[in-house]
Design a protein around this motif. Sequence first.
Motif, PDB file in Angstrom:
ATOM      1  N   ARG A 191       0.835  -1.201   0.000  1.00 39.67           N
ATOM      2  CA  ARG A 191       0.000   0.000   0.000  1.00 39.67           C
ATOM      3  C   ARG A 191       0.870   1.252   0.000  1.00 39.67           C
ATOM      4  O   ARG A 191       0.625   2.198  -0.738  1.00 39.67           O
ATOM      5  N   LEU A 192       1.886   1.249   0.854  1.00 39.15           N
ATOM      6  CA  LEU A 192       2.792   2.399   0.923  1.00 39.15           C
ATOM      7  C   LEU A 192       3.507   2.609  -0.401  1.00 39.15           C
ATOM      8  O   LEU A 192       3.627   3.740  -0.882  1.00 39.15           O
ATOM      9  N   ASN A 193       3.959   1.523  -1.007  1.00 42.94           N
ATOM     10  CA  ASN A 193       4.630   1.627  -2.308  1.00 42.94           C
ATOM     11  C   ASN A 193       3.665   2.088  -3.397  1.00 42.94           C
ATOM     12  O   ASN A 193       4.050   2.851  -4.290  1.00 42.94           O
ATOM     13  N   MET A 194       2.415   1.651  -3.323  1.00 42.49           N
ATOM     14  CA  MET A 194       1.408   2.083  -4.293  1.00 42.49           C
ATOM     15  C   MET A 194       1.198   3.598  -4.192  1.00 42.49           C
ATOM     16  O   MET A 194       1.144   4.294  -5.211  1.00 42.49           O
ATOM     17  N   VAL A 195       1.133   4.115  -2.977  1.00 42.27           N
ATOM     18  CA  VAL A 195       0.958   5.553  -2.787  1.00 42.27           C
ATOM     19  C   VAL A 195       2.204   6.293  -3.285  1.00 42.27           C
ATOM     20  O   VAL A 195       2.105   7.348  -3.918  1.00 42.27           O
ATOM     21  N   GLY A 196       3.389   5.732  -3.040  1.00 41.81           N
ATOM     22  CA  GLY A 196       4.609   6.312  -3.593  1.00 41.81           C
ATOM     23  C   GLY A 196       4.578   6.345  -5.109  1.00 41.81           C
ATOM     24  O   GLY A 196       5.012   7.319  -5.733  1.00 41.81           O
ATOM     25  N   ASP A 197       4.044   5.284  -5.714  1.00 42.28           N
ATOM     26  CA  ASP A 197       3.886   5.253  -7.171  1.00 42.28           C
ATOM     27  C   ASP A 197       2.924   6.339  -7.640  1.00 42.28           C
ATOM     28  O   ASP A 197       3.169   6.991  -8.662  1.00 42.28           O
ATOM     29  N   TYR A 198       1.836   6.542  -6.907  1.00 42.15           N
ATOM     30  CA  TYR A 198       0.912   7.633  -7.257  1.00 42.15           C
ATOM     31  C   TYR A 198       1.674   8.949  -7.354  1.00 42.15           C
ATOM     32  O   TYR A 198       1.478   9.724  -8.290  1.00 42.15           O
ATOM     33  N   LEU A 199       2.522   9.210  -6.351  1.00 45.27           N
ATOM     34  CA  LEU A 199       3.279  10.464  -6.352  1.00 45.27           C
ATOM     35  C   LEU A 199       4.233  10.529  -7.537  1.00 45.27           C
ATOM     36  O   LEU A 199       4.309  11.545  -8.227  1.00 45.27           O
ATOM     37  N   ALA A 200       4.957   9.444  -7.786  1.00 44.17           N
ATOM     38  CA  ALA A 200       5.916   9.429  -8.906  1.00 44.17           C
ATOM     39  C   ALA A 200       5.204   9.633 -10.232  1.00 44.17           C
ATOM     40  O   ALA A 200       5.646  10.429 -11.069  1.00 44.17           O
ATOM     41  N   TRP A 201       4.118   8.936 -10.439  1.00 41.42           N
ATOM     42  CA  TRP A 201       3.385   9.021 -11.709  1.00 41.42           C
ATOM     43  C   TRP A 201       2.744  10.380 -11.915  1.00 41.42           C
ATOM     44  O   TRP A 201       2.442  10.768 -13.039  1.00 41.42           O
ATOM     45  N   SER A 202       2.520  11.131 -10.825  1.00 36.09           N
ATOM     46  CA  SER A 202       1.938  12.462 -10.964  1.00 36.09           C
ATOM     47  C   SER A 202       3.010  13.563 -10.931  1.00 36.09           C
ATOM     48  O   SER A 202       2.683  14.743 -10.854  1.00 36.09           O
ATOM     49  N   GLY A 203       4.292  13.169 -11.008  1.00 37.18           N
ATOM     50  CA  GLY A 203       5.363  14.127 -11.199  1.00 37.18           C
ATOM     51  C   GLY A 203       6.108  14.598  -9.970  1.00 37.18           C
ATOM     52  O   GLY A 203       6.993  15.449 -10.075  1.00 37.18           O
ATOM     53  N   TRP A 204       5.783  14.103  -8.794  1.00 39.99           N
ATOM     54  CA  TRP A 204       6.503  14.475  -7.582  1.00 39.99           C
ATOM     55  C   TRP A 204       7.862  13.786  -7.571  1.00 39.99           C
ATOM     56  O   TRP A 204       8.029  12.703  -8.112  1.00 39.99           O
ATOM     57  N   LYS A 205       8.838  14.385  -6.918  1.00 41.14           N
ATOM     58  CA  LYS A 205      10.208  13.865  -6.848  1.00 41.14           C
ATOM     59  C   LYS A 205      10.612  13.652  -5.390  1.00 41.14           C
ATOM     60  O   LYS A 205       9.935  14.107  -4.474  1.00 41.14           O
ATOM     61  N   GLY A 206      11.752  12.986  -5.190  1.00 36.47           N
ATOM     62  CA  GLY A 206      12.297  12.807  -3.842  1.00 36.47           C
ATOM     63  C   GLY A 206      11.341  12.098  -2.907  1.00 36.47           C
ATOM     64  O   GLY A 206      11.226  12.458  -1.730  1.00 36.47           O
ATOM     65  N   ILE A 207      10.662  11.093  -3.399  1.00 36.74           N
ATOM     66  CA  ILE A 207       9.607  10.425  -2.639  1.00 36.74           C
ATOM     67  C   ILE A 207      10.211   9.591  -1.507  1.00 36.74           C
ATOM     68  O   ILE A 207      11.175   8.859  -1.707  1.00 36.74           O
ATOM     69  N   GLU A 208       9.614   9.745  -0.328  1.00 41.90           N
ATOM     70  CA  GLU A 208      10.064   9.029   0.861  1.00 41.90           C
ATOM     71  C   GLU A 208       8.866   8.408   1.570  1.00 41.90           C
ATOM     72  O   GLU A 208       7.779   8.978   1.551  1.00 41.90           O
ATOM     73  N   ILE A 209       9.118   7.280   2.214  1.00 40.31           N
ATOM     74  CA  ILE A 209       8.128   6.640   3.080  1.00 40.31           C
ATOM     75  C   ILE A 209       8.729   6.601   4.471  1.00 40.31           C
ATOM     76  O   ILE A 209       9.794   6.016   4.681  1.00 40.31           O
TER      77      ILE A 209
END
Length: 114
Positions: A73-91
Amino acid sequence: MVSGWPGDEDGEREILDSTTCTVSIDYITKPLEVLTSLRERTKKGGSVHLIISNRCFPSKVVGRWMGIYEDDRLNMVGDYLAWSGWKGIEILVLKEGSRFTRGDPLWVVRGYKE
């Protein structure tokens, strides 16, 4: 698109420093559209913080949410951010949880606009 924010009546200005969505990303049916819109309205260097718990209303979350484990789930939300153009994604773990301690676990998945 009209954002409704003062000074951004046309919905095209970068006016946000940071945005937080608390325990609700699992209910959003169009997360990429929402997160892309937030990124477009966020100032350079700004951030988005998606707070996630393991509690939910199973009948209301998006279909995939109940079929995968917490890490996925956490990785899926990280993917949402990446696919929508956000950078430097952290969990990040905000609070550990277990059946032996009181309370539920809490995480933040965050990203930044470059």
